[in-house]
Design an enzyme around this catalytic site. Sequence first.
Site, PDB file in Angstrom:
ATOM      1  N   HIS A  72       0.815  -1.221   0.000  1.00 42.75           N
ATOM      2  CA  HIS A  72       0.000   0.000   0.000  1.00 42.75           C
ATOM      3  C   HIS A  72       0.848   1.269   0.000  1.00 42.75           C
ATOM      4  CE1 HIS A  72      -3.159  -2.895   1.612  1.00 42.75           C
ATOM      5  NE2 HIS A  72      -3.598  -2.482   0.453  1.00 42.75           N
ATOM      6  N   ASP A 167      -6.343  -0.219  -7.401  1.00 48.50           N
ATOM      7  CA  ASP A 167      -5.861  -1.270  -6.501  1.00 48.50           C
ATOM      8  C   ASP A 167      -6.704  -2.516  -6.752  1.00 48.50           C
ATOM      9  OD1 ASP A 167      -4.888  -2.859  -4.528  1.00 48.50           O
ATOM     10  OD2 ASP A 167      -5.727  -1.699  -2.866  1.00 48.50           O
ATOM     11  N   PRO A 174     -13.095 -10.217 -12.058  1.00 45.76           N
ATOM     12  CA  PRO A 174     -13.601  -8.846 -12.005  1.00 45.76           C
ATOM     13  C   PRO A 174     -12.567  -7.780 -12.342  1.00 45.76           C
ATOM     14  CG  PRO A 174     -13.673  -9.891  -9.814  1.00 45.76           C
ATOM     15  CD  PRO A 174     -13.270 -10.942 -10.790  1.00 45.76           C
TER      16      PRO A 174
HETATM   17  N1  SPD Z   1      -1.439 -10.954  -7.273  1.00 42.79           N
HETATM   18  C1  SPD Z   1      -1.999 -10.063  -6.341  1.00 42.79           C
HETATM   19  C2  SPD Z   1      -2.309  -8.719  -6.860  1.00 42.79           C
HETATM   20  C3  SPD Z   1      -3.108  -8.032  -5.832  1.00 42.79           C
HETATM   21  C4  SPD Z   1      -3.192  -6.598  -5.951  1.00 42.79           C
HETATM   22  N2  SPD Z   1      -4.144  -5.987  -5.041  1.00 42.79           N
HETATM   23  C5  SPD Z   1      -4.012  -6.301  -3.686  1.00 42.79           C
HETATM   24  C6  SPD Z   1      -5.024  -5.605  -2.851  1.00 42.79           C
HETATM   25  C7  SPD Z   1      -4.437  -4.953  -1.675  1.00 42.79           C
HETATM   26  N3  SPD Z   1      -5.174  -3.819  -1.270  1.00 42.79           N
END
Ligand code: SPD
Length: 294
Positions: A72, A167, A174
């Site tokens: 993050h 994100d 989806p």
């Molecule tokens: N391969 C995993 C990719 C995930 C990306 N998003 C993760 C969400 C965290 N907020």
Amino acid sequence: MSTPPVPASSDSSAQWVDEIFDGVRYGLAGRVIAEQQSPFQRVTIIESERYGKGLLLDGCWMTAERQERHYHEALVHPALCGAERIERVLVIGGGDGGTARECLRHTGVQHLDMVEIDGLVVKWSQEHLPSIGAGCWSDPRFHLTVGDGIAWVREAEAASYDVVIVDGSDPAGPAEGLFNRAFFEHCRRILRPGGVFATQSESPEAFREVHLATVRLLREVFGHADPLYGWVPMYPSGWWSWTFAAVDGPRYRDAQPERAAGVAAGCEIWSPRWQSGAFEAVPAFVERALADGG
Ligand code: SPD
């Protein structure tokens, strides 16, 4: 020959919970504490021995309490420290709340829309992973819509956000529509002048072609786009990337000192120095592939 299941530890209820990708297992020792098929995907919450509680979607690792900062902080701060203004921020996906939490640490953010397609991800993140979203859920600047982020971006007014952050999960199910030209063009359209776009852009090792295609496409659509490299040990290969884009120049590369100073002390991984190195840590094969256009 089949082998008997191996207990993950002396705790007899612990097992290995794995993401299996391309012939490799990425696993944590732990146990499943909740699992349900939502209208969009299989949502799983685990309690792991090493990283605390974690979330998987369709069997792929998304986040865990004691590892989420790697992801993050890297996704948020180059964008929020680089955009000309940061009053209005849009987060597409991000249902665990970690991206919104990091954005809202910037006091200049006045309004944050988060559009997450899966209400179960939000509900279970609030219930099982409260440290990840932390104060975001009750912050008056935070506005959650459970709905389709692709439609939101398509319907948003031109020049209505200073920062747009995607994100999402991997480009299947989806999240598939979060990696294509039409979506990126709408993201560019809804950015104000001086704005910055950011997206997770997969692993340069495990998802090499998706990664390269994403960076190339963002360069075509925005004019300026650069990947930043770091680590999320629970993801395939552990080596991860986030790509930032802007129309008026690579303004995301240099953190504005005043904004950086407001958040750096509370970060585990990100700092202006880490960011500079992470933008420079382009693997040679990526540099060649992007230069060749091949
Ligand atoms: N391969 C995993 C990719 C995930 C990306 N998003 C993760 C969400 C965290 N907020």
